[in-house]
Design an enzyme around this catalytic site. Structure first.
Site, PDB file in Angstrom:
ATOM      1  N   ARG A  20       0.861  -1.192   0.000  1.00  0.00           N
ATOM      2  CA  ARG A  20       0.000   0.000   0.000  1.00  0.00           C
ATOM      3  C   ARG A  20       0.894   1.238   0.000  1.00  0.00           C
ATOM      4  NH1 ARG A  20      -0.520   4.644   2.171  1.00  0.00           N
ATOM      5  NH2 ARG A  20      -0.335   3.788   4.266  1.00  0.00           N
ATOM      6  N   ASP A  21       1.535   1.561   1.119  1.00  0.00           N
ATOM      7  CA  ASP A  21       2.409   2.746   1.127  1.00  0.00           C
ATOM      8  C   ASP A  21       3.567   2.542   0.148  1.00  0.00           C
ATOM      9  OD1 ASP A  21       3.846   5.092   1.865  1.00  0.00           O
ATOM     10  OD2 ASP A  21       2.948   5.009   3.842  1.00  0.00           O
ATOM     11  N   SER A 174       3.142  11.315   8.298  1.00  0.00           N
ATOM     12  CA  SER A 174       3.123  11.281   6.825  1.00  0.00           C
ATOM     13  C   SER A 174       4.291  12.004   6.185  1.00  0.00           C
ATOM     14  CB  SER A 174       1.847  11.956   6.308  1.00  0.00           C
ATOM     15  OG  SER A 174       0.731  11.526   7.004  1.00  0.00           O
ATOM     16  N   HIS A 201       2.886   5.136  12.628  1.00  0.00           N
ATOM     17  CA  HIS A 201       3.250   4.917  11.218  1.00  0.00           C
ATOM     18  C   HIS A 201       4.341   5.948  10.925  1.00  0.00           C
ATOM     19  CE1 HIS A 201       2.176   4.327   6.813  1.00  0.00           C
ATOM     20  NE2 HIS A 201       2.646   5.571   6.743  1.00  0.00           N
TER      21      HIS A 201
END
Ligand SMILES: C[C@H](O)CC(=O)C(=O)O
Ligand SMILES: [Mn+2]
Length: 341
Positions: A20-21, A174, A201
């Site tokens: 995904r990332d 992020s 994350h």
């Protein structure tokens, strides 16, 4: 080499987001075979959760975010078929993905729905978190660009996600702009104020993703995201194989076989990458200026197209506090810089 400590109860739950990332790093061009090979390797290593979707979440395949090479539902189906023990997770940003996407992935066998919003906009996740729970999925709240708000405000937003039914809430760095100090402040505040477990994350733009993830564990986080080979937006995410190796060295049980992870990184994921993940100039500026990691390739293309400096674009985006969803601003800034040359 000593055997990995896989028998002890893991101190945290690892979610690997290579599919995904990590998709940002390959401009969302994973093939079905790559998804099968990566899931097979991670599953064999004992990774408990594997996230699969377009880099910008379900429905991300578009002109704005970049078209997928392979329909994400195909990648998700291959992942579900391949995983023997791992749960498959998906990311959804309300507005990019819609309620029907959640139903479709639930039908395809996805068990974990990760619902992401900007760190001050948790209210737009209420409906999707509620729907994930109604569908019988685990719901994870994902508060992005967490460096842009204070620990107390982040907690206020996390409480909205918890009240909506989230089983876990993540602090999401992020931009890779958080440091061990600012991770500590956020994780301590979330752990102290929430009833549900907290996750981190981390991104590698300031070379702190492993240190920040360890710091989060030290302060009570029970969920950690990582990507094999450090794949991901910007300089990439916390590298799974490095993180579990460091955990082994520190006596922190991961439940993951480190040597299998090292092989998967070297033999499966790195060959799938278009270029090495590293803290180059653009990635460092993302972290330094606090810019959304997935702007890296978009700003690189805009810089080439309009003959301006990518570094200047990123610095200007940082000054303007541009956030995910405002990808069109990258072009605006590039055009302005070109006009002022
Ligand atoms: C859509 C973003 O790529 C989500 C994410 O991984 C982040 O904000 O970081
Ligand atoms: Mn990310």
């Amino acid at each position: 080499m000593s055997a990995p400590a896989t028998a002890a109860k893991p101190a945290f739950r690892l979610t690997d987001s290579t599919l995904r990332d990590g998709s940002h790093a390959v401009a969302h061009q994973y093939t079905e075979q790559q998804a099968i090979d990566i899931v097979a390797g991670l599953d064999r290593a004992g990774v408990p959760v594997i996230e699969v979707s377009h880099g910008d979440g379900l429905g991300g395949s578009s002109f704005n975010y970049g078209f997928s090479g392979t329909d994400e539902m195909k990648l998700i189906s291959r992942a579900v078929e391949t995983a023997k023990q791992a749960k498959i997770a998906c990311l959804l940003l309300p507005g990019i993905g819609v309620a029907d996407d959640l139903k479709a992935v639930k039908d395809a066998g996805v068990q974990v729905a990760r619902i992401a919003t900007h760190c001050t906009e948790a209210d737009i996740a209420e409906q999707h978190i509620g729907m994930a729970k109604e569908l019988g999925m685990e719901a994870v709240g994902f508060l992005m660009m967490a460096h842009m708000t204070s620990p107390d405000e982040l907690l206020r937003q996390a409480l909205i996600m918890q009240e909506s039914g989230a089983d876990v809430v993540y602090c999401v760095d992020s931009a890779g702009a958080l440091t061990t100090k600012t991770v500590t402040e956020r994780i301590e505040t979330l752990v102290g104020g929430l009833d549900v477990p907290v996750g981190l994350h981390a991104h590698e733009n300031l070379s702190l993703s492993v240190a920040n993830s360890l710091t989060a564990l030290d302060h009570g986080a029970l969920h950690i995201d990582a990507c094999t080979g450090g794949a991901g937006a910007g300089a990439g995410n916390c590298p799974t194989e490095v993180f579990v190796a460091v955990c082994d060295r520190m006596g922190v049980a991961t439940g993951v076989d480190t040597m299998t992870m090292v092989d998967v990184a070297e033999e499966v994921v790195r060959p799938a990458m278009n270029r090495p993940q590293m803290v180059d100039r653009a990635a460092l500026i993302l972290g330094y200026a606090g810019v959304y990691g997935s702007f890296m390739l978009h700003s690189e293309r805009a810089a080439k197209r309009y003959g301006v400096s990518q570094a200047q674009i990123l610095i200007e985006l940082g000054k303007r506090g541009v956030v995910g969803g405002q990808e069109d601003m990258i072009i605006d800034v590039a055009l302005e810089l070109a006009a002022n040359k």
